[in-house]
Design a protein around this motif. Sequence first.
Motif, PDB file in Angstrom:
ATOM      1  N   SER A 190      48.900  40.657  64.948  1.00  0.00           N
ATOM      2  CA  SER A 190      48.799  40.841  63.499  1.00  0.00           C
ATOM      3  C   SER A 190      50.172  40.603  62.882  1.00  0.00           C
ATOM      4  CB  SER A 190      48.294  42.248  63.154  1.00  0.00           C
ATOM      5  OG  SER A 190      49.230  43.220  63.575  1.00  0.00           O
ATOM      6  N   PHE A 191      50.167  40.142  61.648  1.00  0.00           N
ATOM      7  CA  PHE A 191      51.424  39.932  60.930  1.00  0.00           C
ATOM      8  C   PHE A 191      51.804  41.243  60.245  1.00  0.00           C
ATOM      9  CE2 PHE A 191      49.653  35.582  61.018  1.00  0.00           C
ATOM     10  CZ  PHE A 191      50.713  34.921  61.618  1.00  0.00           C
ATOM     11  N   SER A 192      52.856  41.858  60.722  1.00  0.00           N
ATOM     12  CA  SER A 192      53.301  43.106  60.107  1.00  0.00           C
ATOM     13  C   SER A 192      54.166  42.842  58.874  1.00  0.00           C
ATOM     14  CB  SER A 192      54.090  43.946  61.118  1.00  0.00           C
ATOM     15  OG  SER A 192      55.221  43.239  61.595  1.00  0.00           O
ATOM     16  N   GLU A 193      54.705  41.627  58.791  1.00  0.00           N
ATOM     17  CA  GLU A 193      55.555  41.274  57.650  1.00  0.00           C
ATOM     18  C   GLU A 193      55.538  39.766  57.453  1.00  0.00           C
ATOM     19  OE1 GLU A 193      60.312  41.387  56.787  1.00  0.00           O
ATOM     20  OE2 GLU A 193      59.433  43.212  57.656  1.00  0.00           O
ATOM     21  N   GLU A 246      35.638  35.838  64.575  1.00  0.00           N
ATOM     22  CA  GLU A 246      36.149  37.033  63.905  1.00  0.00           C
ATOM     23  C   GLU A 246      37.096  36.611  62.787  1.00  0.00           C
ATOM     24  OE1 GLU A 246      38.023  39.330  66.910  1.00  0.00           O
ATOM     25  OE2 GLU A 246      36.159  40.093  67.759  1.00  0.00           O
ATOM     26  N   PHE A 247      36.943  37.254  61.640  1.00  0.00           N
ATOM     27  CA  PHE A 247      37.786  36.963  60.481  1.00  0.00           C
ATOM     28  C   PHE A 247      38.369  38.290  60.008  1.00  0.00           C
ATOM     29  CE2 PHE A 247      38.937  36.152  56.148  1.00  0.00           C
ATOM     30  CZ  PHE A 247      39.260  34.803  56.085  1.00  0.00           C
ATOM     31  N   ALA A 248      39.698  38.371  59.963  1.00  0.00           N
ATOM     32  CA  ALA A 248      40.354  39.654  59.675  1.00  0.00           C
ATOM     33  C   ALA A 248      41.158  39.603  58.386  1.00  0.00           C
ATOM     34  CB  ALA A 248      41.265  40.053  60.835  1.00  0.00           C
ATOM     35  N   THR A 249      41.050  40.674  57.613  1.00  0.00           N
ATOM     36  CA  THR A 249      41.891  40.877  56.435  1.00  0.00           C
ATOM     37  C   THR A 249      42.861  42.006  56.749  1.00  0.00           C
ATOM     38  OG1 THR A 249      40.122  40.174  54.938  1.00  0.00           O
ATOM     39  CG2 THR A 249      41.926  41.465  53.986  1.00  0.00           C
ATOM     40  N   ASP A 250      44.156  41.692  56.750  1.00  0.00           N
ATOM     41  CA  ASP A 250      45.187  42.687  57.055  1.00  0.00           C
ATOM     42  C   ASP A 250      45.848  43.171  55.767  1.00  0.00           C
ATOM     43  OD1 ASP A 250      44.804  42.634  59.762  1.00  0.00           O
ATOM     44  OD2 ASP A 250      46.359  41.163  60.164  1.00  0.00           O
ATOM     45  N   VAL A 251      45.806  44.478  55.541  1.00  0.00           N
ATOM     46  CA  VAL A 251      46.536  45.089  54.430  1.00  0.00           C
ATOM     47  C   VAL A 251      47.858  45.584  55.005  1.00  0.00           C
ATOM     48  CG1 VAL A 251      46.500  46.851  52.637  1.00  0.00           C
ATOM     49  CG2 VAL A 251      44.358  45.774  53.366  1.00  0.00           C
ATOM     50  N   MET A 252      48.942  44.940  54.607  1.00  0.00           N
ATOM     51  CA  MET A 252      50.259  45.231  55.181  1.00  0.00           C
ATOM     52  C   MET A 252      50.977  46.321  54.382  1.00  0.00           C
ATOM     53  SD  MET A 252      51.406  41.309  56.067  1.00  0.00           S
ATOM     54  CE  MET A 252      50.617  40.645  54.594  1.00  0.00           C
ATOM     55  N   PHE A 323      49.828  49.090  63.876  1.00  0.00           N
ATOM     56  CA  PHE A 323      51.180  49.383  63.403  1.00  0.00           C
ATOM     57  C   PHE A 323      51.131  49.669  61.902  1.00  0.00           C
ATOM     58  CE2 PHE A 323      55.689  48.125  62.403  1.00  0.00           C
ATOM     59  CZ  PHE A 323      56.237  49.264  62.972  1.00  0.00           C
ATOM     60  N   ASN A 324      51.664  48.770  61.044  1.00  0.00           N
ATOM     61  CA  ASN A 324      51.646  49.022  59.605  1.00  0.00           C
ATOM     62  C   ASN A 324      50.512  48.294  58.902  1.00  0.00           C
ATOM     63  OD1 ASN A 324      52.862  46.452  59.982  1.00  0.00           O
ATOM     64  ND2 ASN A 324      53.746  46.554  57.930  1.00  0.00           N
ATOM     65  N   CYS A 325      49.575  47.708  59.654  1.00  0.00           N
ATOM     66  CA  CYS A 325      48.477  46.932  59.070  1.00  0.00           C
ATOM     67  C   CYS A 325      47.166  47.700  59.150  1.00  0.00           C
ATOM     68  CB  CYS A 325      48.317  45.594  59.792  1.00  0.00           C
ATOM     69  SG  CYS A 325      49.594  44.399  59.398  1.00  0.00           S
ATOM     70  N   LEU A 326      46.493  47.794  58.025  1.00  0.00           N
ATOM     71  CA  LEU A 326      45.117  48.263  57.995  1.00  0.00           C
ATOM     72  C   LEU A 326      44.244  47.015  58.116  1.00  0.00           C
ATOM     73  CD1 LEU A 326      42.925  50.448  57.451  1.00  0.00           C
ATOM     74  CD2 LEU A 326      43.136  49.834  55.028  1.00  0.00           C
ATOM     75  N   ARG A 327      43.483  46.917  59.187  1.00  0.00           N
ATOM     76  CA  ARG A 327      42.705  45.697  59.439  1.00  0.00           C
ATOM     77  C   ARG A 327      41.216  45.938  59.180  1.00  0.00           C
ATOM     78  NH1 ARG A 327      43.543  41.445  64.255  1.00  0.00           N
ATOM     79  NH2 ARG A 327      45.177  40.893  62.756  1.00  0.00           N
ATOM     80  N   ILE A 328      40.647  45.067  58.345  1.00  0.00           N
ATOM     81  CA  ILE A 328      39.210  45.007  58.143  1.00  0.00           C
ATOM     82  C   ILE A 328      38.754  43.705  58.787  1.00  0.00           C
ATOM     83  CG2 ILE A 328      37.320  45.148  56.494  1.00  0.00           C
ATOM     84  CD1 ILE A 328      39.262  47.517  56.386  1.00  0.00           C
ATOM     85  N   GLU A 329      37.853  43.785  59.739  1.00  0.00           N
ATOM     86  CA  GLU A 329      37.511  42.617  60.558  1.00  0.00           C
ATOM     87  C   GLU A 329      36.002  42.401  60.587  1.00  0.00           C
ATOM     88  OE1 GLU A 329      39.681  41.850  64.400  1.00  0.00           O
ATOM     89  OE2 GLU A 329      37.695  42.300  65.203  1.00  0.00           O
ATOM     90  N   MET A 330      35.614  41.190  60.227  1.00  0.00           N
ATOM     91  CA  MET A 330      34.203  40.796  60.246  1.00  0.00           C
ATOM     92  C   MET A 330      33.952  39.915  61.467  1.00  0.00           C
ATOM     93  SD  MET A 330      31.246  40.502  58.503  1.00  0.00           S
ATOM     94  CE  MET A 330      29.867  39.360  58.316  1.00  0.00           C
ATOM     95  N   ALA A 331      32.911  40.225  62.235  1.00  0.00           N
ATOM     96  CA  ALA A 331      32.544  39.429  63.411  1.00  0.00           C
ATOM     97  C   ALA A 331      31.147  38.857  63.193  1.00  0.00           C
ATOM     98  CB  ALA A 331      32.580  40.277  64.670  1.00  0.00           C
TER      99      ALA A 331
END
Length: 509
Positions: A190-193, A246-252, A323-331
Motif C-alpha cells: 500500500s502507498f502510505s505516502e 481486487e480494487f482497493a481505495t486507500d485513505v491515507m 499502517f496509516n492507510c484505511l483500505r476499502i477493497e472490492m473483490a
Amino acid sequence: MNTILEQFQKKINGTFAFFDRMIIKGYLFPFFSVSGRMYFLSQMNLLLKDFSAYANQMTNDLVSYVEKMAAKEGRPLVYLSSSQISKEENARKILLENPVEQGLICILSVVEGCQTLQPVKNSSGLLELRSVTRKCKYYYFYYLDKEFGFMHVKLQTWFPFLIQVYINGREMMEHVFDKNGITYRMYDNSFSEISDIPKAQELADQFDSKKLCRQLGFFAHKVNHYLDMLETIFHQGYHWSVDQCEFATDVMFESREALEDLYPSLVGHAFYDFKCTDVFSFLGRKLNAKFLGEAVSDYRKRPVGWRIKFKLKSNSIKMYDKFNCLRIEMAINDPKEFKVYKEVHHKDGTASRQWVPMGKSIANLYRYAEISKTANKRFLDSMCHVIPQKSVEEEINHVCQKKKVKGKTYSGYNVWSPETFHLFETICDGRYLIRGFTNRDIRQSLYKKGAESAKSRGKMSREFSKLRGHGLIRKIPHSRRYLVSDKGRRVMGALIETKRKIYPELAAQ
C-alpha cells in the motif's frame, strides 16, 4: 452527510484508488470445441490414436525448453514437493539470496490438478478427444518486470497449455510513479505516502487494458515456445479473461496514530450499524424476493488488527487497516452479477448497444474499475458521524474529574449513573441538532410534571452551567438556546454507543 473524509479531513492526506491483486487466465479457445480440436488434428495430419504420444512429446519438448531457459538466464529452477508450499515465499527468498535488478527471478515447478485433452472411446466405440481431469506439471515463472514489478506466469505443460498471470496493481503503479517523478512510500503493498496524489490518481485512471493485453501476449510467447505454431494454425492466440480482481481505495492518514485513534470506532460502526443486506446498497444492487444467493457479513481478528467483510455470493467488499492507510477493497469473482454497456449481436444479424451481464473478458477491466470504485465510495460515504475511540477516552476521563473554570469549580460526572446518562441522552436527541434546546425543553423531558417548579428551574440552570464548564454544550449567541459542542458530541455519543451496544453484548457473554 458528514463522512469520515469530511469529518477528519485535517488528519487525512488523501485517497488513492486502483487495482490491487489481479489473476488473469489465458485460454486457447479452439481446443475447447470439438470442431477446433479436429481442425488442429487435420492441420497436423495427426490421427486420434496417435495424439497421446504426440502430446507427450510436446510436453517433453516444453520441459526441455524451460530447463534451457533457466540455464541460459542463470536463474534457479526449483521443484516443490507439494502444491501447498508457498511459491511466493520461495521466490522472494531466492530473490533475496540471489538478487536480480530486472528479469527472471526463478522458475518453480510443481504438480497440480489440471484439465487436459485425452482420446477416449465414446458409446459407439469410436475415439474422440475429450477434456479430462488429471494431474500434471506446472511451471511458475517469477519475474521482476519493468512494468509489472514482482509478478508470476503459471504455465500448464500439458495440452491445452493453459496460462495464468498474476500481477499487482500497486507494484505496477510504482513504476508509473517513477517514470513521472512522483515520490512515494510503500508499506506492505500500500502507498502510505504519495507526493502528488491528484496526479497519481490521474495516471491510475489512464490504465489501458489493450496495452495490458499486448504485454500478456509478450509473456505468453516468452514461456510457451509452441504459441507461434498455434497462432499460425488458428489465426489467434490466447484469449485473456479476468479470473479474480481486487480494487482497493486507500485513505491515507497523516500518521498511524491518527488512524489508530479512529479505526476501532470504524470497526464498531461497521459491525453494529450495518446489516448483511447492506452489501446490496454498497454494490449497487436492490434486494428483492427473487434473490437466491447468500449475503454475509463477518469480522475477523488478524495479527495486525480487525477486518470487516461483506459478501454477496462470491463478490465482496471489506475494510481493514495497513499502517496509516484505511483500505476499502472490492473483490469481483463473479462479474455476471453486474452489467456492462456493450454492443450485442442478434440472431437476425442486427446489432444494438444495451446493458448486459458482464463477462470475464479483459476488455471489461475498465468496467471492473468503475463498479469497484463506486462501491468503495458508497462504503466510505456510509461511514459518517464516527467518534474516535482513543482520544475520546481521554476526554471522558477529564469529564469525570473536577474542573475549575474562571475561578468556579465544577464537580466531575459519574457518567454511568442513570441520572447523568438520561441527561446526556436527552440533550443529544436528534430533534435539537439544528435549532438547539432551551432550559425548558430539557426540564420537560427530564422532570415531566414538576418541570415548571422553581426547584426544577434552578437545578436545570446549575446543570447547564456544569455542562458548559466541562465544554459539553455551548450557548447560541443572542439567544436562550444551546447546542451540543463538538466535544460533547464525541463524549456523550461515545458513552451512549457504549451503553447501548457494548454493555448488552458483555452481559450476554
